[in-house]
Design a protein around this motif. Structure first.
Motif: not given
Length: 335
Positions: A279-285, A287-290, A292-301
């Motif tokens: 789903x496009x909207x869930x996919x965008x969520x 990208x924008x919500x999860x 950045x948070x994962x990246x700040x914890x050292x996890x590449x998404x």
């Protein structure tokens, strides 16, 4: 298995095979038309031309080679194709319309047991040495040849105790579906449903549930369940090391399992979290919500937008260390 092979020849019809493809696909069966080269005429029986001996191993006829395009599927799925030995008896009984290659007409009972015509001693030895059959049973069946077949032709499976196994895991189901029905010919076809699902409106209901097109895809009460299995998938034996893990998640949903996977992956270094979302909207969520948070914890998404049936084919079999699969069944076949 889940794959049916039929040869294009003098007793078969391509249009009928295409009909079989459409009729059997809803039952989970894939039909493959195959072509074999032969100097005189096209053989009528495939069981004297191609014989599946066991998972990953098939016997072919040395004078009726499979066409390169038909062979490709077997090669891509790591099958070994071995040429059969020539028959001991090259003559044919009176009135027999079959070829000398009835020596290939064997009956595989299980991975260790095969039944072979008694006089075909070379085939018996071949199946023991090259086929890995420890129990080769000779049966006197020569007199049946004049009726147009041998042991395999005279038998038929009527009941099985096991479930069908997909022996061609790299087969592109998405492309096959498209070849049968086009982009949107059938509203109950997976391709049509997936294309429609991509743009369906989502409703997060104050983050207590996720609805898409009026269907509840995920609820917040699943949180303990998701958190538990996220830990399991990140700490399996294959994922014992803390660093450089690759975890695949199919379906983002409310992000409950994704955030739990992140909690596990951030304990190490160089870890990657792949997520396939249709789903496009869930996919965008995600990208924008999860991300950045994962990246700040050292996890590449790494977000992958599309159907898992299609997108999973771009990865090698051993690419991921763990897979978390919890999707909504959108088609009748999935349900």
């Amino acid at each position: 298995g889940k794959h049916v092979f039929g040869q294009i020849g003098c007793t078969t019809n391509l249009n009928a095979m295409k009909w079989l493809q459409r009729e059997l696909y809803p039952h989970g069966l894939i039909v493959h038309p195959c072509r074999f080269y032969h100097e005189v005429t096209t053989p009528s029986h495939i069981d004297c031309t191609l014989v599946v001996l066991k998972p990953g191993l098939a016997m072919t006829n040395p004078v009726r080679p499979m066409s390169e395009d038909s062979k490709q599927l077997w090669i891509e799925n790591d099958w070994q194709l071995i040429d059969a030995p020539y028959p001991v008896r090259r003559d044919k009984p009176a009135y027999s319309q079959s070829s000398e290659w009835l020596n290939m007409n064997v009956l595989v009972v299980d991975p260790d047991t095969v039944i072979v015509e008694k006089q075909e001693t070379v085939m018996q030895e071949f199946l023991n040495t090259h086929g890995g059959f420890t129990n080769v049973i000779p049966v006197d069946f020569r007199n049946v040849y004049e009726f147009g077949g041998s042991i395999h032709c005279a038998t038929w499976d009527i009941q099985r105790d096991d479930e069908p196994v997909d022996l061609f895991p790299k087969f592109n189901h998405f492309a096959y579906e498209k070849s049968l029905f086009g982009d949107d010919e059938r509203e109950d076809s997976p391709l049509y449903v997936y294309n429609e699902w991509k743009s369906k409106k989502e409703d997060y209901g104050e983050d207590k549930h996720l609805e898409i097109d009026g269907f509840q895809v995920m609820q917040s009460w699943e949180r303990p369940y998701m958190q538990h299995f996220a830990k399991v998938v990140c700490n399996m034996e294959a994922c014992a090391a803390l660093n450089n893990k690759r975890i695949l998640e199919v379906g983002y949903g409310l992000g409950i399992s994704a955030k739990s996977i992140c909690e596990e992956l951030k304990k190490g270094r160089g870890n990657e979290h792949y997520i396939i979302e249709l789903n496009e909207n869930v996919f965008n969520r995600l990208l924008t919500e999860y991300r950045p948070t994962a990246k700040s914890n050292g996890v590449d998404v790494i977000g992958v937008h599309g159907s898992s049936y299609d997108k999973i084919l771009q990865f090698d079999d051993d690419f991921f260390d763990g897979i978390f699969y919890d999707t909504y069944p959108m088609t009748k076949q999935d349900q």
